[in-house]
Design a protein around this motif. Structure first.
Motif, PDB file in Angstrom:
ATOM      1  N   GLY A   4      69.537-137.538 -45.090  1.00  0.00           N
ATOM      2  CA  GLY A   4      69.506-138.850 -45.710  1.00  0.00           C
ATOM      3  C   GLY A   4      68.162-139.142 -46.336  1.00  0.00           C
ATOM      4  N   GLU A   5      67.938-140.401 -46.641  1.00  0.00           N
ATOM      5  CA  GLU A   5      66.672-140.817 -47.239  1.00  0.00           C
ATOM      6  C   GLU A   5      65.535-140.611 -46.242  1.00  0.00           C
ATOM      7  N   GLY A   6      64.381-140.177 -46.738  1.00  0.00           N
ATOM      8  CA  GLY A   6      63.188-140.079 -45.894  1.00  0.00           C
ATOM      9  C   GLY A   6      62.956-138.730 -45.260  1.00  0.00           C
ATOM     10  N   LEU A   7      63.851-137.769 -45.460  1.00  0.00           N
ATOM     11  CA  LEU A   7      63.652-136.436 -44.890  1.00  0.00           C
ATOM     12  C   LEU A   7      63.066-135.531 -45.970  1.00  0.00           C
ATOM     13  N   GLU A   8      61.798-135.155 -45.803  1.00  0.00           N
ATOM     14  CA  GLU A   8      61.104-134.345 -46.793  1.00  0.00           C
ATOM     15  C   GLU A   8      61.548-132.886 -46.708  1.00  0.00           C
ATOM     16  N   GLU A   9      61.433-132.169 -47.849  1.00  0.00           N
ATOM     17  CA  GLU A   9      61.851-130.775 -47.917  1.00  0.00           C
ATOM     18  C   GLU A   9      61.082-129.903 -46.936  1.00  0.00           C
ATOM     19  N   GLU A  10      59.790-130.154 -46.829  1.00  0.00           N
ATOM     20  CA  GLU A  10      58.967-129.342 -45.938  1.00  0.00           C
ATOM     21  C   GLU A  10      59.411-129.510 -44.484  1.00  0.00           C
ATOM     22  N   GLU A  11      59.661-130.754 -44.085  1.00  0.00           N
ATOM     23  CA  GLU A  11      60.103-131.006 -42.721  1.00  0.00           C
ATOM     24  C   GLU A  11      61.486-130.410 -42.481  1.00  0.00           C
ATOM     25  N   LEU A  12      62.370-130.488 -43.478  1.00  0.00           N
ATOM     26  CA  LEU A  12      63.700-129.910 -43.343  1.00  0.00           C
ATOM     27  C   LEU A  12      63.613-128.402 -43.151  1.00  0.00           C
ATOM     28  N   LEU A  49      68.512-145.398 -43.863  1.00  0.00           N
ATOM     29  CA  LEU A  49      68.235-145.775 -42.469  1.00  0.00           C
ATOM     30  C   LEU A  49      68.292-144.612 -41.488  1.00  0.00           C
ATOM     31  N   TYR A  50      69.166-143.641 -41.737  1.00  0.00           N
ATOM     32  CA  TYR A  50      69.299-142.483 -40.851  1.00  0.00           C
ATOM     33  C   TYR A  50      68.934-141.217 -41.628  1.00  0.00           C
ATOM     34  N   PRO A  51      67.682-140.742 -41.510  1.00  0.00           N
ATOM     35  CA  PRO A  51      67.270-139.562 -42.273  1.00  0.00           C
ATOM     36  C   PRO A  51      68.060-138.314 -41.947  1.00  0.00           C
ATOM     37  N   LEU A  52      68.733-138.317 -40.791  1.00  0.00           N
ATOM     38  CA  LEU A  52      69.530-137.145 -40.437  1.00  0.00           C
ATOM     39  C   LEU A  52      70.713-137.553 -39.581  1.00  0.00           C
ATOM     40  N   GLN A  53      71.881-137.030 -39.947  1.00  0.00           N
ATOM     41  CA  GLN A  53      73.060-137.100 -39.095  1.00  0.00           C
ATOM     42  C   GLN A  53      73.467-135.668 -38.775  1.00  0.00           C
ATOM     43  N   VAL A  54      73.943-135.452 -37.571  1.00  0.00           N
ATOM     44  CA  VAL A  54      74.298-134.111 -37.115  1.00  0.00           C
ATOM     45  C   VAL A  54      75.717-134.140 -36.568  1.00  0.00           C
ATOM     46  N   VAL A  55      76.496-133.138 -36.935  1.00  0.00           N
ATOM     47  CA  VAL A  55      77.831-133.008 -36.366  1.00  0.00           C
ATOM     48  C   VAL A  55      78.005-131.565 -35.900  1.00  0.00           C
ATOM     49  N   ALA A  56      78.549-131.399 -34.707  1.00  0.00           N
ATOM     50  CA  ALA A  56      78.724-130.069 -34.129  1.00  0.00           C
ATOM     51  C   ALA A  56      80.176-129.819 -33.795  1.00  0.00           C
ATOM     52  N   GLU A  57      80.599-128.577 -33.989  1.00  0.00           N
ATOM     53  CA  GLU A  57      81.973-128.175 -33.667  1.00  0.00           C
ATOM     54  C   GLU A  57      81.928-127.102 -32.591  1.00  0.00           C
TER      55      GLU A  57
END
Length: 529
Positions: free
Chosen positions: A488-496, A521-529
């Motif tokens: 999402g917004e706010g997650l920089e390429e380097e940090e990713l 508001l949520y720079p990252l959402q995670v879903v696991a299977e």
């Protein structure tokens, strides 16, 4: 007519009081996340009633309160908004059988609100807005026993007890006590009662820190702001008006939507959304001379998305979503997207319009946010189509669930497949704490990044990367084979880049996918299977 004006006046006072405290209510999340919206959801729900009752006349009290209850339901947003709409509905059901608004009528209306609110929740939880409305109703009934108890006295008693009940909510609900907050929805109920008291007495409740904001009349210039882009927003004045305003209003209702006809002696203002503004202007000119004509094309900005007719089909999907990347992914899979999610919940009317626009006999509805799930369930009861609500609580979960969607498949089988996929998912969100708190035994400093896994706090870190790695480690330990990161917004390429390296290092057989959604508001959402 007099009863209707009084109804609109009361609703405006409640709306004004809530508007003054909405930001304060929004801050009362158990989790210190940046999308607290209880106050906003309740305000927008009440605003829907205000728009319906202002400047309108009805043939009877019953017609007026039924219209108000319907407006509350259609405008309901989020869990708090849906429960508030049920309170309004319960109160209206009582008032519809009466022709007065006395102290006894008010007490009975609160009891109706309590019954309907509790009945709408499968497993009522005490220490919430349900408790507050129950305590307020009991206080109102007790106040009637006092000699000389009039309407202001009874409302004041209900409001004072509501605030006392709000202060007790942490004693009834451990998560509130641990987080150091009172129940946000409960405070909203108490504030609304403050507004009613101010309306009938001209005074304020002593316990309140700030007086209700004055005003509350609807803004006719901006009434279409919350409506869908449809037709032309048409406004004009009829000068030297000669005729019956109700006759003009009835005709306008047949010609469009969002109609308001406001009469002031020989001047009448008209507002409506219509596909044929020329016809509306020609008809109105028969009542007097027109002035201040304004016609705006509401569809111009979204014509690229809306001008193509949606083909009829057996099964369709409607999803709530935020972020351009997320919208693009959903639309590429044939989904009708309703803008809304964290911090901006769509109303029941927004979702219902999308369901109807799909033209499908059966529709899968993906809320993609826990606070939109109750609203989606209301839509299932209102739509002529068969609506299947899959309770997705994040956009990432909604996208993952779409893997099972086949527009040409048998609806029952497709819905079953999508539901099975959803049940096998684990979902997490990374966001930043907006205040210090203690949650589930852990200290959360203001500004820290927190990870919520299936709604529970599992990670606290100084960066998105740190919190996300903690979440993913938990998922891997629990047997996750595929992990999808929705950026999402706010997650920089380097940090990713660093995050991907660390997550892949948790298990060499772990499959990691990255999607760019752009949700706020949520720079990252995670879903696991």
């Amino acid at each position: 007519m007099a009863v209707t004006v009084r109804l609109a006046f009361i609703v405006a006072a409640a709306h004004a009081a809530l508007k003054a405290q909405a930001a304060r209510i929004n801050e009362l999340n158990v989790y210190p996340v940046p999308d607290g919206d209880t106050g906003t959801n309740m305000l927008l729900t009440l605003e829907s009633v205000l728009k319906e009752t202002s400047g309108r006349s009805y043939d009877s009290v019953e017609a007026a309160v039924k219209a108000g209850a319907r407006a509350a339901l259609m405008g309901a947003r989020g869990n708090s908004g849906v429960i508030l709409s049920q309170m309004i509905r319960g109160a209206c059901e009582v008032l519809a059988r009466r022709t007065t608004f006395t102290a006894e009528d008010f007490a009975a209306a609160l009891e109706g609100a309590e019954r309907r609110a509790y009945a709408s929740i499968r497993q009522p939880v005490e220490g919430t807005m349900l408790t507050v409305i129950r305590d307020a109703a009991r206080a109102a009934r007790e106040a009637l026993k006092e000699k000389g108890a009039d309407l202001p006295t009874v409302i004041r008693a209900a409001a004072r007890e509501a605030h006392a009940s709000v202060r007790r909510t942490p004693q009834l609900l451990g998560v509130l006590r641990e987080a150091g907050v009172v129940d946000a929805g409960g405070l909203g109920v108490a504030v609304i009662l403050d507004g009613l008291y101010a309306c009938v007495s001209g005074k304020r409740v002593e316990e309140e820190e700030s007086a209700p904001e004055e005003g509350g009349a609807p803004d006719l210039e901006a009434i279409h702001a919350a409506e869908e882009a449809w037709g032309y927003c048409t406004e004009f004045f009829v000068n030297g008006f000669s005729g019956d305003p109700r006759e003009l209003e009835e005709w306008m209702h047949g010609a469009g939507k969002s109609v308001l006809v406001v009469a002031d002696e020989d001047l009448v203002k008209v507002h409506l959304h219509t596909q044929d503004p020329g016809r509306a202007l020609s008809y109105a000119s028969g009542y007097g001379r027109l002035s201040g004509v304004k016609v705006e094309d509401m569809e111009a900005q979204v014509r690229s998305r809306s001008e193509e007719e949606v083909p009829a089909r057996e099964l369709a999907v409607v999803a709530a979503s935020r972020g351009e990347g997320n919208r693009g992914m959903f639309e590429a899979m044939g989904v009708l997207v309703v803008e809304g999610g964290q911090g901006a919940n769509p109303s029941a009317a927004d979702l219902l319009r999308a369901v109807e626009r799909s033209g499908a006999r059966e529709v899968v509805l993906l809320p993609n946010n826990k606070n939109i799930v109750p609203t989606a369930e209301q839509v299932a009861e209102m739509s002529e189509a068969r609506v299947h609500v899959l309770p997705t609580t994040s956009i990432a979960a909604g996208l993952a669930t779409m893997v099972g969607y086949d527009p040409e498949g048998e609806p029952e089988e497709v819905v079953g497949e999508m539901r099975e996929i959803l049940q096998g998912l684990r979902c997490a969100e990374i966001t930043r704490a907006v205040r210090s708190a203690r949650v589930e035994g852990r200290k959360v400093p203001e500004g820290a990044f927190i990870g919520l896994l299936d709604g529970a706090l599992v990670a606290v870190g100084e960066s998105v990367e740190e919190a996300a790695v903690q979440v993913c480690r938990t998922l891997v330990e629990d047997g996750a084979e595929i992990v999808t990161l929705l950026c999402g917004e706010g997650l920089e390429e380097e940090e990713l880049g660093r995050l991907l390296e660390r997550v892949r290092g948790l298990d060499e057989e772990l499959e990691v996918e990255v999607k760019r959604g752009g949700q706020p508001l949520y720079p990252l959402q995670v879903v696991a299977e």
